[in-house]
Scaffold this active site. Structure first.
Site, PDB file in Angstrom:
ATOM      1  N   ARG A 480       0.817  -1.208   0.000  1.00  0.00           N
ATOM      2  CA  ARG A 480       0.000   0.000   0.000  1.00  0.00           C
ATOM      3  C   ARG A 480       0.861   1.274   0.000  1.00  0.00           C
ATOM      4  O   ARG A 480       0.485   2.276  -0.638  1.00  0.00           O
ATOM      5  CB  ARG A 480      -0.932  -0.011   1.220  1.00  0.00           C
ATOM      6  CG  ARG A 480      -1.983   1.069   1.195  1.00  0.00           C
ATOM      7  CD  ARG A 480      -2.915   0.933   2.392  1.00  0.00           C
ATOM      8  NE  ARG A 480      -3.808  -0.205   2.246  1.00  0.00           N
ATOM      9  CZ  ARG A 480      -4.974  -0.177   1.606  1.00  0.00           C
ATOM     10  NH1 ARG A 480      -5.368   0.954   1.047  1.00  0.00           N
ATOM     11  NH2 ARG A 480      -5.738  -1.238   1.529  1.00  0.00           N
ATOM     12  N   GLU A 513      -2.691  -7.843   3.844  1.00  0.00           N
ATOM     13  CA  GLU A 513      -4.118  -7.626   4.070  1.00  0.00           C
ATOM     14  C   GLU A 513      -4.907  -8.823   3.550  1.00  0.00           C
ATOM     15  O   GLU A 513      -4.594  -9.373   2.485  1.00  0.00           O
ATOM     16  CB  GLU A 513      -4.601  -6.354   3.376  1.00  0.00           C
ATOM     17  CG  GLU A 513      -3.920  -5.097   3.876  1.00  0.00           C
ATOM     18  CD  GLU A 513      -4.497  -3.842   3.223  1.00  0.00           C
ATOM     19  OE1 GLU A 513      -5.631  -3.912   2.705  1.00  0.00           O
ATOM     20  OE2 GLU A 513      -3.803  -2.807   3.229  1.00  0.00           O
ATOM     21  N   GLU A 524     -10.126  -0.210  -5.399  1.00  0.00           N
ATOM     22  CA  GLU A 524      -9.297   0.559  -4.477  1.00  0.00           C
ATOM     23  C   GLU A 524      -7.885   0.712  -5.017  1.00  0.00           C
ATOM     24  O   GLU A 524      -7.260   1.767  -4.869  1.00  0.00           O
ATOM     25  CB  GLU A 524      -9.270  -0.107  -3.097  1.00  0.00           C
ATOM     26  CG  GLU A 524      -8.557   0.760  -2.064  1.00  0.00           C
ATOM     27  CD  GLU A 524      -8.643   0.188  -0.662  1.00  0.00           C
ATOM     28  OE1 GLU A 524      -8.232   0.894   0.277  1.00  0.00           O
ATOM     29  OE2 GLU A 524      -9.092  -0.957  -0.504  1.00  0.00           O
ATOM     30  N   ASP A 581     -11.670   7.867 -11.133  1.00  0.00           N
ATOM     31  CA  ASP A 581     -11.851   9.289 -10.838  1.00  0.00           C
ATOM     32  C   ASP A 581     -10.754  10.062 -11.558  1.00  0.00           C
ATOM     33  O   ASP A 581      -9.782  10.527 -10.961  1.00  0.00           O
ATOM     34  CB  ASP A 581     -11.804   9.517  -9.328  1.00  0.00           C
ATOM     35  CG  ASP A 581     -12.157  10.957  -8.960  1.00  0.00           C
ATOM     36  OD1 ASP A 581     -12.802  11.628  -9.783  1.00  0.00           O
ATOM     37  OD2 ASP A 581     -11.784  11.391  -7.863  1.00  0.00           O
ATOM     38  N   HIS A 792     -19.381  -4.516   1.293  1.00  0.00           N
ATOM     39  CA  HIS A 792     -18.591  -5.348   0.386  1.00  0.00           C
ATOM     40  C   HIS A 792     -18.607  -4.638  -0.965  1.00  0.00           C
ATOM     41  O   HIS A 792     -19.561  -4.763  -1.732  1.00  0.00           O
ATOM     42  CB  HIS A 792     -19.184  -6.751   0.261  1.00  0.00           C
ATOM     43  CG  HIS A 792     -19.124  -7.552   1.523  1.00  0.00           C
ATOM     44  ND1 HIS A 792     -17.954  -7.765   2.208  1.00  0.00           N
ATOM     45  CD2 HIS A 792     -20.098  -8.198   2.227  1.00  0.00           C
ATOM     46  CE1 HIS A 792     -18.194  -8.505   3.281  1.00  0.00           C
ATOM     47  NE2 HIS A 792     -19.488  -8.782   3.312  1.00  0.00           N
ATOM     48  N   CYS A 794     -17.043  -5.227  -3.546  1.00  0.00           N
ATOM     49  CA  CYS A 794     -17.020  -6.150  -4.685  1.00  0.00           C
ATOM     50  C   CYS A 794     -18.436  -6.388  -5.209  1.00  0.00           C
ATOM     51  O   CYS A 794     -18.653  -6.565  -6.407  1.00  0.00           O
ATOM     52  CB  CYS A 794     -16.419  -7.489  -4.280  1.00  0.00           C
ATOM     53  SG  CYS A 794     -14.864  -7.370  -3.389  1.00  0.00           S
TER      54      CYS A 794
END
Length: 826
Positions: A480, A513, A524, A581, A792, A794
């Protein structure tokens, strides 16, 4: 030849043998209208018809004498021939084609007699006969209001002539109206319009035109399909030009039979003829083109709503809808040609050299499904124009979309026709202008998914042969806090070792993670990559506070690999159906599709510069003395230092004048939008094409639609989201907490609503088609508790505890959306 066509031809021979063509001067020995023909009974005529079909014998055109609202009647012709010579002349039986003069004269004669039967018979006879219609309304005929005497019938007395001259001005529109010169055709379009303008006000003529078209078009269709009549006589196109000037073609009388048959005939025209029609109609002007567009659209809508379609009965098999769509394509390109176009400023596409080695796709028999190279529409090639070349069409692109059709087309079947069975089956993706972006996105989705499955199969095949562990996904394992470096290294290795892995389904894992990527982790990942790369401290892009848009930094110190990564991210987002975005001006998407930036593109990418250069164009004073500009410009680099650039050799010595300001502006714009960022943009485009080069993206979508695919819609309709939401775990739309939830959400501000979308779906944008297309699920997650709502991303699922009050629901929900970041947060 198919069975239906053969049956139709045999029926025509049979009618010709039993009823004749209606032409009393017919010389065809196999026609009942010929004076030397021996009558046959029905059985003998049927056998003879089959024999004539086998030898491809001559077929006559119909010469019907049609009365209002009736079918052709050969007996009526026979009765007319028994009249005395003077009365037959008043029936104008010697008129074998129409001119404006002739119509005006017959019309005036009929008005004097108070009987339109003679006009009806002439119109019916000419408009149902291809040869007669081809010869009608030629450009070289004298104008009706100039010389009526030259075409008067020999039996009309002097009183009738006086009446003709007196009323000719009232019979047709004012000749002083401006004429339009339509080159490359022999028919006088303006004369046809004047004639229709008068004739269509007569009820009997309107009915006979419908019947004439019904008789005309089957013969025209067969002539075009099997006799190549256009190649031998280019004036055959006059038939379609004349018929399309009928302003009543959209009326119900035509929609049932006449217009569908006419569209089928028009769709049989060769591409060269369609190109001529498109060029001609592009000169007509907006009202005429819009009328024709609406005629075909109305036929498509009428046919679709009048039938029921399903997986077995496809709209693709409806000949009327298909033919009308193909005719609408002619109008679509005419609208582009008639508007503002830019056929220049094209980027040079890098073409991969063809390899002689067989690919695995070819070995597996999938070469048609995965053939390279952009698809080119034949009519587009004939006209040497592309949709991308259009700056502003005469008719907005949105008006060509047919909503009724989009509701019934089965895109999974249509995609198969588009990719595999294009030679035998019609696909509406060959006419993408009629499809909305939602429907086209479904086609793109099928293309992407099938390509993913194919790469998965190839991976399995490789692993079996080489004895390795199969890797069916594009796996990215990233940290990350080092997301750019990790993604860049991994993607660079894939591009060098096996670029086809980019066509696999993306699977992202954040190191340390837990979580299985079923869409949400990828969302993400994209978001975090974009946040870091578009960070102004990195300096890859510049940001305009007024437009809120990013642009490539021409003095960036970053490597090309970084820009390639951004292109890859955009391509992978489209390929994996993720919304990003991203805030680019439209010129970026135009350049991705193959165009260079031009002056008009500055309006949203560099609005201040656009206004300055526009002011230079409009300045009426002495440009050289008052503005003191030269062909040397300056801009600032990454550190704010001025950089000078000569647009021409020794540009600082060349003043900008009124005479050369156009050249100055062109060079200035080309430098800002193209040359100054060439290194950065080419790397960016390279990454984008690595994923999308074999996709139908460029063929199906316009630049503004590509932006919608990548960025989604900024318009958020939460009412539509509420209607589309489903419930699980014991909730329903009537549950009190669900009612409280929607009241709370609707009361949020714009920014809070976007945070909620980000929390629930992984993006704050609406998908293509709006929030109504987002299938969100709200599931019960226990009884009253202090725990926050979870999601969630997903599955676009919100897990909502059954809070005891509306106030607690609001407080818990706001806290969840304000502080949510990172996978697995509860």
């Amino acid at each position: 030849m198919n069975r239906v066509t053969a049956k139709h031809l045999i029926e025509r021979y049979f009618r010709q043998l039993t009823e004749g063509c209606g032409n009393r001067n017919c010389t065809n020995e196999f026609c009942a209208s010929c004076c030397d023909f021996r009558p046959l009974d029905n059985n003998s005529a049927a056998a003879k018809a089959l024999e004539l079909f086998k030898v491809n014998a001559k077929l006559c055109d119909y010469h019907p004498s049609i009365t209002s609202g009736t079918a052709p009647n050969t007996q009526l012709d026979s009765d007319m021939s028994n009249k005395d010579p003077s009365s037959s002349k008043e029936d104008f039986s010697d008129v074998h084609f129409l001119t404006e003069n002739t119509v005006c004269m017959i019309l005036t004669f009929c008005e004097g007699e108070g009987d339109y039967s003679a006009l009806v018979r002439v119109i019916g006879r000419i408009f149902s006969n291809a040869d007669a219609l081809i010869k009608s309304f030629r450009k070289d005929e004298p104008k009706a209001t100039e010389n009526l005497d030259s075409c008067k019938p020999t039996d009309v007395d002097s009183k009738t002539l006086e009446k003709t001259s007196a009323s000719s001005a009232a019979a047709l529109p004012d000749e002083s109206q401006s004429e339009t010169d339509f080159c490359d055709i022999t028919v006088d379009v303006n004369a046809v319009r004047r004639v229709y303008n008068r004739l269509l006000s007569i009820e009997q003529v309107e009915a006979v035109l419908v019947n004439a078209l019904i008789y005309l078009t089957p013969n025209v269709e067969l002539d075009l399909e099997y006799l190549d009549v256009y190649e031998t006589n280019p004036d055959y196109l006059n038939i379609f030009i004349i018929v399309m000037e009928n302003t009543n073609l959209h009326s119900p009388e035509y929609l049932e039979v006449a217009l569908p048959q006419f569209c089928k005939a028009m769709s049989k025209l060769p591409v060269s003829a369609l190109g001529r029609l498109s060029r001609l109609w592009s000169m007509y002007g907006l009202p005429h083109i819009r009328r024709m567009m609406e005629t075909f659209q109305q036929l498509i809508t009428f046919t679709v709503v009048s039938n029921e379609y399903d997986a077995e009965n496809l709209v693709n098999d409806d000949e009327t809808v298909v033919a009308a769509t193909q005719c609408l394509k002619i109008i679509f390109y005419a609208s582009i040609l008639g508007g503002d176009v830019d056929v220049e400023h094209n980027e040079e596409d890098e073409e991969d050299p063809d390899s002689d080695e067989l690919t695995l796709h070819e070995l597996l028999g999938e070469e048609r499904l995965y053939k390279k190279g952009p698809r080119i529409d034949p009519l587009e090639k004939e006209l040497n124009i592309r949709t991308l070349d259009s700056i502003k069409p005469l008719i907005p692109f949105e008006d060509f979309i047919n909503d009724s059709l989009n509701e019934v087309v089965e895109m999974d079947k249509d995609f198969t026709f588009f990719k595999v069975d294009a030679e035998t089956k019609f696909s509406f993706q060959t006419c993408p202008f009629i499809l909305d972006v939602i429907t086209k996105n479904q086609g793109l989705y099928y293309d992407n998914r099938i390509r993913m499955y194919s790469e998965r199969r190839l991976t399995a095949l490789y692993s079996m042969v080489q004895g390795q562990q199969p890797n069916p996904y594009l796996k990215l394992k990233v940290r990350r806090d080092h997301i750019i470096d990790d993604a860049l290294v991994r993607l660079e290795m894939i591009c060098m070792e096996n670029p086809s892995d980019l066509k696999k389904q993306l699977f992202v894992e954040f190191e340390g993670e837990q979580g299985v990527d079923e869409g949400g982790v990828s969302k993400e990942f994209f978001q975090l990559v974009l946040e870091e790369i578009f960070n102004l401290d990195i300096g890859m892009f510049t940001y305009d506070d007024d437009t809120k848009l990013f642009w490539f930094n021409s003095s960036s110190l970053e490597t090309e690999a970084q820009y390639t990564l951004i292109g890859l991210v955009l391509g992978l987002a489209i390929y994996n159906n993720c919304i990003l975005d991203v805030h680019f001006p439209m010129v970026v998407y135009r350049k991705l599709m193959g165009k260079k930036g031009t002056f008009l593109d500055l309006s949203d990418s560099h609005p201040d510069l656009y206004q300055s250069l526009k002011g230079l164009f409009e300045y009426t004073g002495n440009v050289e003395e008052d503005m003191m500009l030269t062909f040397q410009i300056s801009h600032t680099d990454l550190f704010g230092n001025p950089v000078l650039y000569d647009l021409k050799d020794q540009g600082d010595q060349i003043p900008v004048t009124k005479e050369n300001r156009q050249e100055f502006v062109d060079l200035y714009v080309d430098y800002i939008l193209n040359k100054s960022v060439e290194r950065q943009f080419n790397a960016f485009k390279k990454g984008f094409l690595m994923v999308t080069n074999e996709s139908p993206l460029k063929y199906l979508f316009r630049p503004e639609e590509v932006e919608l695919l990548i960025c989604g819609s900024r318009k958020l309709d939460f009412e539509a989201l509420e209607k589309a939401t489903e419930y699980d775990g014991g909730y329903s739309k009537d549950s009190q907490i669900i009612k409280d939830f929607w009241e709370t959400l609707h009361s949020f501000g714009e920014e809070q609503k976007r945070l909620f979308l980000q929390f629930t779906t992984g993006t704050d944008r609406a998908p293509v088609g709006g929030l109504g297309k987002l299938k969100m699920i709200i599931a019960k997650n226990g009884s009253d508790t202090d725990r926050l709502p979870t999601s969630h991303t997903c599955f676009n699922a919100l897990l909502l505890p059954e809070y005891s009050s509306k106030e607690k629901l609001r407080e818990r929900l706001l806290k969840a959306i304000m502080y949510a970041k990172g996978f697995g947060m509860l």
